[in-house]
Design an enzyme around this catalytic site. Structure first.
Site, PDB file in Angstrom:
ATOM      1  N   LYS A 107      -7.095  51.261 -49.584  1.00  0.00           N
ATOM      2  CA  LYS A 107      -7.231  51.142 -51.040  1.00  0.00           C
ATOM      3  C   LYS A 107      -6.311  50.038 -51.562  1.00  0.00           C
ATOM      4  O   LYS A 107      -6.739  49.187 -52.335  1.00  0.00           O
ATOM      5  CB  LYS A 107      -6.882  52.489 -51.681  1.00  0.00           C
ATOM      6  CG  LYS A 107      -7.320  52.623 -53.104  1.00  0.00           C
ATOM      7  CD  LYS A 107      -6.962  54.004 -53.656  1.00  0.00           C
ATOM      8  CE  LYS A 107      -7.856  55.102 -53.119  1.00  0.00           C
ATOM      9  NZ  LYS A 107      -7.313  56.438 -53.381  1.00  0.00           N
ATOM     10  N   ARG A 130      -1.719  57.099 -56.409  1.00  0.00           N
ATOM     11  CA  ARG A 130      -2.923  57.322 -55.592  1.00  0.00           C
ATOM     12  C   ARG A 130      -2.647  57.174 -54.111  1.00  0.00           C
ATOM     13  O   ARG A 130      -2.015  56.223 -53.672  1.00  0.00           O
ATOM     14  CB  ARG A 130      -3.994  56.296 -55.970  1.00  0.00           C
ATOM     15  CG  ARG A 130      -4.138  56.078 -57.437  1.00  0.00           C
ATOM     16  CD  ARG A 130      -5.010  54.881 -57.749  1.00  0.00           C
ATOM     17  NE  ARG A 130      -6.396  55.062 -57.332  1.00  0.00           N
ATOM     18  CZ  ARG A 130      -7.304  54.100 -57.410  1.00  0.00           C
ATOM     19  NH1 ARG A 130      -6.983  52.892 -57.832  1.00  0.00           N
ATOM     20  NH2 ARG A 130      -8.544  54.342 -57.026  1.00  0.00           N
ATOM     21  N   GLY A 163     -11.412  62.055 -50.499  1.00  0.00           N
ATOM     22  CA  GLY A 163     -11.022  63.295 -51.152  1.00  0.00           C
ATOM     23  C   GLY A 163     -10.080  64.179 -50.343  1.00  0.00           C
ATOM     24  O   GLY A 163      -9.804  65.295 -50.733  1.00  0.00           O
ATOM     25  N   MET A 208      -6.900  63.509 -49.475  1.00  0.00           N
ATOM     26  CA  MET A 208      -5.511  63.485 -49.911  1.00  0.00           C
ATOM     27  C   MET A 208      -5.454  63.475 -51.426  1.00  0.00           C
ATOM     28  O   MET A 208      -6.447  63.684 -52.079  1.00  0.00           O
ATOM     29  CB  MET A 208      -4.809  62.305 -49.279  1.00  0.00           C
ATOM     30  CG  MET A 208      -4.617  62.547 -47.791  1.00  0.00           C
ATOM     31  SD  MET A 208      -3.782  61.211 -47.017  1.00  0.00           S
ATOM     32  CE  MET A 208      -4.849  59.886 -47.451  1.00  0.00           C
ATOM     33  N   ARG A 227     -14.352  49.167 -51.237  1.00  0.00           N
ATOM     34  CA  ARG A 227     -14.162  49.141 -49.790  1.00  0.00           C
ATOM     35  C   ARG A 227     -15.526  48.902 -49.162  1.00  0.00           C
ATOM     36  O   ARG A 227     -16.557  49.112 -49.816  1.00  0.00           O
ATOM     37  CB  ARG A 227     -13.572  50.446 -49.272  1.00  0.00           C
ATOM     38  CG  ARG A 227     -14.537  51.584 -49.400  1.00  0.00           C
ATOM     39  CD  ARG A 227     -13.915  52.939 -49.140  1.00  0.00           C
ATOM     40  NE  ARG A 227     -14.732  53.922 -49.844  1.00  0.00           N
ATOM     41  CZ  ARG A 227     -14.332  55.113 -50.224  1.00  0.00           C
ATOM     42  NH1 ARG A 227     -13.119  55.511 -49.975  1.00  0.00           N
ATOM     43  NH2 ARG A 227     -15.147  55.921 -50.844  1.00  0.00           N
ATOM     44  N   HIS A 251     -19.005  64.719 -53.247  1.00  0.00           N
ATOM     45  CA  HIS A 251     -18.180  65.021 -52.075  1.00  0.00           C
ATOM     46  C   HIS A 251     -19.052  65.417 -50.888  1.00  0.00           C
ATOM     47  O   HIS A 251     -18.894  64.915 -49.772  1.00  0.00           O
ATOM     48  CB  HIS A 251     -17.208  66.151 -52.430  1.00  0.00           C
ATOM     49  CG  HIS A 251     -16.366  66.606 -51.272  1.00  0.00           C
ATOM     50  ND1 HIS A 251     -16.721  67.675 -50.477  1.00  0.00           N
ATOM     51  CD2 HIS A 251     -15.224  66.111 -50.756  1.00  0.00           C
ATOM     52  CE1 HIS A 251     -15.806  67.829 -49.546  1.00  0.00           C
ATOM     53  NE2 HIS A 251     -14.876  66.893 -49.693  1.00  0.00           N
ATOM     54  N   SER A 279     -19.314  55.329  -6.202  1.00  0.00           N
ATOM     55  CA  SER A 279     -19.726  55.779  -7.526  1.00  0.00           C
ATOM     56  C   SER A 279     -18.679  56.775  -7.997  1.00  0.00           C
ATOM     57  O   SER A 279     -18.417  57.778  -7.337  1.00  0.00           O
ATOM     58  CB  SER A 279     -21.105  56.435  -7.458  1.00  0.00           C
ATOM     59  OG  SER A 279     -21.439  56.938  -8.726  1.00  0.00           O
ATOM     60  N   CYS A 332     -20.963  57.826 -12.363  1.00  0.00           N
ATOM     61  CA  CYS A 332     -22.086  58.736 -12.590  1.00  0.00           C
ATOM     62  C   CYS A 332     -21.670  60.027 -13.269  1.00  0.00           C
ATOM     63  O   CYS A 332     -22.449  60.948 -13.389  1.00  0.00           O
ATOM     64  CB  CYS A 332     -22.796  59.035 -11.276  1.00  0.00           C
ATOM     65  SG  CYS A 332     -21.755  59.872 -10.076  1.00  0.00           S
ATOM     66  N   TYR A 338     -22.091  49.106 -12.937  1.00  0.00           N
ATOM     67  CA  TYR A 338     -23.039  49.859 -13.764  1.00  0.00           C
ATOM     68  C   TYR A 338     -22.440  51.190 -14.199  1.00  0.00           C
ATOM     69  O   TYR A 338     -21.469  51.676 -13.607  1.00  0.00           O
ATOM     70  CB  TYR A 338     -24.360  50.101 -13.019  1.00  0.00           C
ATOM     71  CG  TYR A 338     -24.256  51.050 -11.847  1.00  0.00           C
ATOM     72  CD1 TYR A 338     -24.383  52.430 -12.040  1.00  0.00           C
ATOM     73  CD2 TYR A 338     -24.009  50.587 -10.562  1.00  0.00           C
ATOM     74  CE1 TYR A 338     -24.269  53.311 -10.972  1.00  0.00           C
ATOM     75  CE2 TYR A 338     -23.904  51.455  -9.490  1.00  0.00           C
ATOM     76  CZ  TYR A 338     -24.033  52.818  -9.709  1.00  0.00           C
ATOM     77  OH  TYR A 338     -23.912  53.694  -8.666  1.00  0.00           O
TER      78      TYR A 338
HETATM   79  P1  ADP Z   1      -9.810  59.087 -54.079  1.00  0.00           P
HETATM   80  O1  ADP Z   1      -9.258  58.340 -52.946  1.00  0.00           O
HETATM   81  O2  ADP Z   1      -9.908  60.549 -53.860  1.00  0.00           O
HETATM   82  O3  ADP Z   1     -11.067  58.456 -54.617  1.00  0.00           O
HETATM   83  P2  ADP Z   1      -8.385  57.759 -56.172  1.00  0.00           P
HETATM   84  O4  ADP Z   1      -6.984  57.359 -55.928  1.00  0.00           O
HETATM   85  O5  ADP Z   1      -9.398  56.686 -56.033  1.00  0.00           O
HETATM   86  O6  ADP Z   1      -8.724  58.987 -55.255  1.00  0.00           O
HETATM   87  O7  ADP Z   1      -8.379  58.336 -57.641  1.00  0.00           O
HETATM   88  C1  ADP Z   1      -9.109  59.444 -58.072  1.00  0.00           C
HETATM   89  C2  ADP Z   1      -9.894  59.077 -59.334  1.00  0.00           C
HETATM   90  O8  ADP Z   1      -9.062  58.617 -60.368  1.00  0.00           O
HETATM   91  C3  ADP Z   1     -10.892  57.989 -59.075  1.00  0.00           C
HETATM   92  O9  ADP Z   1     -12.082  58.284 -59.743  1.00  0.00           O
HETATM   93  C4  ADP Z   1     -10.244  56.779 -59.669  1.00  0.00           C
HETATM   94  O10 ADP Z   1     -11.205  55.852 -60.104  1.00  0.00           O
HETATM   95  C5  ADP Z   1      -9.468  57.357 -60.812  1.00  0.00           C
HETATM   96  N1  ADP Z   1      -8.291  56.520 -61.099  1.00  0.00           N
HETATM   97  C6  ADP Z   1      -7.332  56.193 -60.220  1.00  0.00           C
HETATM   98  N2  ADP Z   1      -6.423  55.385 -60.780  1.00  0.00           N
HETATM   99  C7  ADP Z   1      -6.803  55.192 -62.061  1.00  0.00           C
HETATM  100  C8  ADP Z   1      -6.282  54.421 -63.143  1.00  0.00           C
HETATM  101  N3  ADP Z   1      -5.178  53.697 -63.017  1.00  0.00           N
HETATM  102  N4  ADP Z   1      -6.937  54.460 -64.302  1.00  0.00           N
HETATM  103  C9  ADP Z   1      -8.061  55.202 -64.436  1.00  0.00           C
HETATM  104  N5  ADP Z   1      -8.602  55.942 -63.458  1.00  0.00           N
HETATM  105  C10 ADP Z   1      -7.992  55.927 -62.273  1.00  0.00           C
HETATM  106 MG    MG Z   2     -11.267  56.659 -54.999  1.00  0.00          MG
END
Ligand code: ADP
Ligand code: MG
Ligand code: MG
Length: 886
Positions: free
Chosen positions: A23, A92, A101, A103, A337, A453, A778, A846, A866
């Site tokens: 991220k 985050r 989802g 962490m 990503r 999810h 083999s 094998c 092989y």
């Molecule tokens: P995950 O990895 O579970 O997607 P994120 O870190 O992306 O968790 O964040 C969870 C949610 O919060 C996501 O929908 C993200 O877009 C939103 N979010 C994260 N940071 C911000 C921010 N600075 N402003 C507004 N929304 C945010």
């Molecule tokens: Mg996210």
């Protein structure tokens, strides 16, 4: 100066995933591409690992955070939690590999009893928004940082709505939310024993540590095990200035894909939710609208988003997924990503990108995998019998799954443990359902779209999933569809490609890709883009690979199928099944023979039967090598059990009857009984102990070859001696075999190679000597693994492997994927010393590992000629051998 633990978004790039997490690296990349990313900074995975090891923030981290926070404050012109005009941030998680989802993330950090008023002022005296943001902070912070049970908060929201007589969160006004904040603070204090922290900087530090710790949350650990992600990487933490999608109708939040992650088709795919904050979309709490709807709601932001998506595709040369938020008409990018995709989409996208000139064929080959190809070979539903349709949802992860419905992850796990096939039916899933999702054949939800999810996780696992089937009303232990009640145990069939759900069990049929491999579809006439993509990428893999791919097959039918799948010979033809069924009686006669004459009679009766088997197999593999392994398993496998026999004989005696033949059998079985049959009389030892047994098999092979040669065919048999540990064993068998081959084949012009399996560690360690008597090796990596580790492969998995996996002694069973360091070392030693003693020595494998993608890469590196695997894995091995070679 201490190590750098914190990087500004402007200072990173997409290739720094190991340090900044996926991220963080991609936020940095987007920042540097000039895309609208809210400013922020990333705390490295190194800091996380240090924190997890030492349980305190590493020295120097706090000062670096201070400096970066100060810079962020000055960029934003606001101070964190300033009562008059607060800066708020999100904290985050973001690991190297995406773990959707699994962490934690905390939003709105910086709000407290004072700054809530400042936030309202910032938003044009929007009290409702400010109190909503505050209650979200207490809720997320409580759950994530202090382990307050989430239900308590959810119940409180529910109660507030009930008291007011409304059903939607949006109908709670500023006053309602303000008293909800009071309730939340009480819940918080009750569970933690202290008040919700008011100091913004303390909130930030606590949130950062909680994100670090979430790396080791149960569900994250489980997910990593499932996805084979190493346990010691740690997560980075991203601190990002908040932008708000919950500021009214001109704000909102959404997710998008640059192509359809289920099929690979180009277009606009995604979900949008107006007047909402991040998590609301993924959690499926409210029903989203399709992204196309945004064009109507906010054309300017929509156009900008499409332009950004085109930029990202161009830049990453791949499908990207995106999180964005619109704050009062201003678009912000919050994440991107290279997106997860189905197996089918992986192939079609790779082929399309080749056609678009974005990537070359080598790169296309790198972007697909044997595991994905395996998924494409799964069967599909055969709808000829007009199954009863139940309902329809979104086809979120393809496949055909049949099972009885269960309504909780716990029941899914319990029933699967009893060997039942289940479909997990949920309103929506959340990370706590993971174990149930793994246990189920398929997943069916009534809410959420392709980005929910359930959908994201199922696609990652290659598990069939239908979501958003909104006609289903899911309750605690039942559900209804159009008035029809389903209870646990009722069987349904779900189609993850079309999203259709049927009542009862629908029969399945082979996939298109299998039909293509079977030669039933002419690649020249294929219009299905998926089959065309598979054809193109497989052809490229074949042109690149150095490893040949053979098959394990003991019948003509299997041999023929494997040949259609591209097998270049047989690497293992087991002969033991040739001694079973109605031939068992002959084998008993052989073993019980009291005199040479009796034994020779039994062998003479077996000879023509074996010869006929070999004729069939050699004919199907005409022109290609066929390695026949002489009889291998312990003899007791062909005889009745000692216990049963003893009882039968005793009973007969008691009744005063003559046990007759059974008595003789009992004596023989008792004589041959072994405590450890796997380490006993089997393989070459049998050949040395039972006169004439190997000779009969060799004769059958030679006669079959001579018969076919006389018909103008080109049989290429290779005789393989199992379980050799010393060259003398092989020399003894070889001398006898050579004599018989010479006698039978004469000058028929058939070459018969004689070689051995390397499956006893001693054989690997004395490979130089053994190669003097062997024309090929083999590697029998199943036995080799068993004997190298001292694990009985028939027993261990249930008894203690779980502990080894838990302790990380190995990440995956060494019977599934080759143990490179130990068993692999034996393979390398034997290959090297064998070739040194006999240049041109043919080397193959094998064991089951021949069809395992990771292991195929190892065998390529070890320089084998092989691999051999079951017919259905042949295409997978071809693909992986190609990938190993580029
Ligand atoms: P995950 O990895 O579970 O997607 P994120 O870190 O992306 O968790 O964040 C969870 C949610 O919060 C996501 O929908 C993200 O877009 C939103 N979010 C994260 N940071 C911000 C921010 N600075 N402003 C507004 N929304 C945010
Ligand atoms: Mg996210
Ligand atoms: Mg073996």
């Amino acid at each position: 100066m201490s190590e750098t633990f914190v990087y500004d978004f402007a200072d990173g790039n997409k290739d720094q995933k190991e340090l900044l997490g996926g991220k963080g690296a991609n936020l940095a990349e987007m920042t540097n591409l000039g895309l609208p990313v809210p400013p922020g900074f990333t705390i490295t995975t190194v800091a996380c690992r240090r924190y997890l090891a030492e349980s305190v923030r590493p020295a120097g981290l706090d000062e670096q955070i201070d400096a970066h926070l100060a810079a962020l404050e000055s960029t934003m012109g606001r101070k964190l939690g300033d009562p008059a005009d607060p800066l708020l941030v999100s904290v985050r998680s973001g690991a190297v590999a995406s773990m959707p989802g699994m962490m934690e993330t905390v939003l709105n950090v910086g709000l407290n009893d004072n700054s809530v008023a400042g936030l309202s002022a910032q938003a044009g005296d929007n009290d409702r928004f400010a109190w909503d943001s505050y209650r979200r902070l207490i809720q997320m912070f409580g759950k994530t940082v202090c382990d307050v049970p989430g239900e308590d908060f959810e119940d409180a929201i529910h109660d507030a709505k009930t008291a007011k007589g409304v059903t939607d969160d949006l109908h709670l006004d500023a006053g309602d939310l303000r008293s909800l904040v009071e309730t939340f603070k009480k819940i918080f204090a009750k569970h933690t024993g202290h008040d919700f922290p008011q100091d913004p900087r303390a909130q930030l530090d606590l949130a950062i540590e909680a994100v670090f710790r979430s790396w080791n949350a149960d569900r994250a650990v489980l997910y990593r095990r499932q996805e084979r992600i190493p346990a010691n990487l740690g997560t980075a933490v991203n601190v990002v200035a908040m932008v708000f999608g919950n500021l009214g109708a001109d704000s909102g939040t959404g997710v998008a894909f640059t192509r359809d992650p289920a099929t690979g088709e180009r277009g606009v795919y995604g979900d949008y939710l107006a007047n909402a904050q991040g998590e609301d979309v993924v959690a499926g709490i409210r029903n989203t609208v399709g992204l196309a709807e945004l064009e109507r709601l906010d054309k300017k932001s929509f156009d900008e988003l499409l332009a950004i998506m085109a930029t990202l595709e161009e830049h990453y040369r791949d499908l990207c997924d995106i999180e964005f938020t619109i704050e009062r008409g201003k678009l912000w990018m919050l994440q991107t990503r290279v997106g997860k995709r189905t197996a089918a989409a992986a192939f079609t996208i790779a082929a399309e990108l080749v056609a678009e000139g974005m990537i070359d064929l080598d790169e296309a080959l790198r972007r697909v995998s044997g595991a994905q190809l395996a998924q494409l070979m799964f069967p599909r539903f055969d709808l000829a019998g007009d199954p009863t349709p139940l309902t329809r949802g979104v086809g979120a992860s393809p496949g055909a799954a049949v099972g009885s419905v269960v309504f909780t992850a716990r029941r899914a796990v319990e029933l699967a443990a009893e060997g039942k096939q289940v479909i997990l039916v949920r309103r929506e899933t959340n990370p706590d359902d993971l174990a149930g999702m793994i246990a189920a054949q398929g997943i069916l939800t009534s809410r959420g779209g392709k980005t929910s999810h359930a959908a994201v996780v199922a696609r990652g696992m290659g598990k069939t999933c239908v979501c958003g089937a909104d006609q289903i009303d899911v309750r605690k232990d039942s559900c209804t569809v159009d008035g029809r009640l389903l209870r646990e145990g009722d069987v349904i069939s779900i189609d993850g490609t079309t999203g259709r759900v049927y009542l009862g069990s629908v029969p399945v049929q082979p996939s298109e890709v299998v039909q293509y491999f079977e030669g039933k579809l002419d690649p020249g006439q294929v219009h299905d883009p998926l089959v065309a993509a598979v054809h193109q990428i497989m052809s490229h893999a074949d042109s690149k690979r150095r490893l040949l791919v053979r098959t394990n097959a003991d019948t003509g039918t299997d041999a023929a199928r494997a040949r259609r799948f591209g097998a270049e010979g047989i690497g293992l033809c087991r002969t033991e099944h040739m001694f079973l069924g109605d031939r068992r009686e002959l084998v008993e006669r052989l073993i019980l023979a009291a005199t040479d004459g009796d034994r020779n009679d039994a062998l003479a009766a077996l000879l023509p039967l074996q010869r006929a088997d070999f004729v069939e197999i050699l004919r199907e593999m005409d022109g290609l090598p066929v390695t026949v392994r002489l009889i291998d398993p312990p003899l007791h496998e062909f005889l009745p059990s000692l216990e049963d026999l003893a009882v039968q004989v005793a009973v007969a005696r008691e009744r005063g009857e003559d046990p007759g033949n059974q008595e003789t059998m009992l004596v023989a079985v008792r004589r041959m009984h072994e405590q450890n049959p796997m380490l006993g009389l089997r393989g070459v030892r049998l050949g040395l102990v039972i006169p004439g047994l190997f000779a009969m098999q060799v004769r059958a092979i030679a006669e079959a070859a001579a018969t076919l040669a006389a018909q103008g065919r080109n049989p290429r048999p290779e005789i393989m001696v199992p379980l050799v540990g010393a060259v003398q064993e092989l020399e003894t068998v070889r001398a006898e075999a050579e004599k018989i081959v010479a006698e039978v084949i004469g000058d028929a012009g058939v070459a018969v190679l004689i070689g051995t399996m390397i499956e006893v560690p001693r054989a690997a360690l004395t490979a130089g000597q053994i190669a003097e008597a062997a024309e090929f090796f083999s590697f029998g990596t199943n036995d080799l693994t068993q004997m190298a580790w001292g694990f009985s492969r028939d027993d261990v998995e249930g008894a203690f492997f779980w502990k080894y996996l838990e302790l990380g002694i190995f990440g995956i069973s060494p019977f599934e994927s080759i143990d490179r360091d130990g068993v692999g070392r034996l393979v390398k030693i034997a290959a090297e010393e064998g070739r040194a003693a006999r240049p041109g020595l043919k080397l193959g494998v094998c064991g089951e590992h021949g069809g395992d993608p990771e292991s195929v890469h190892f065998f390529h590196e070890a320089g084998l000629d092989y691999v051999s695997c079951s017919p259905f894995r042949v295409p997978i091995a071809r693909l992986e051998a190609g990938r190993a070679a580029i």
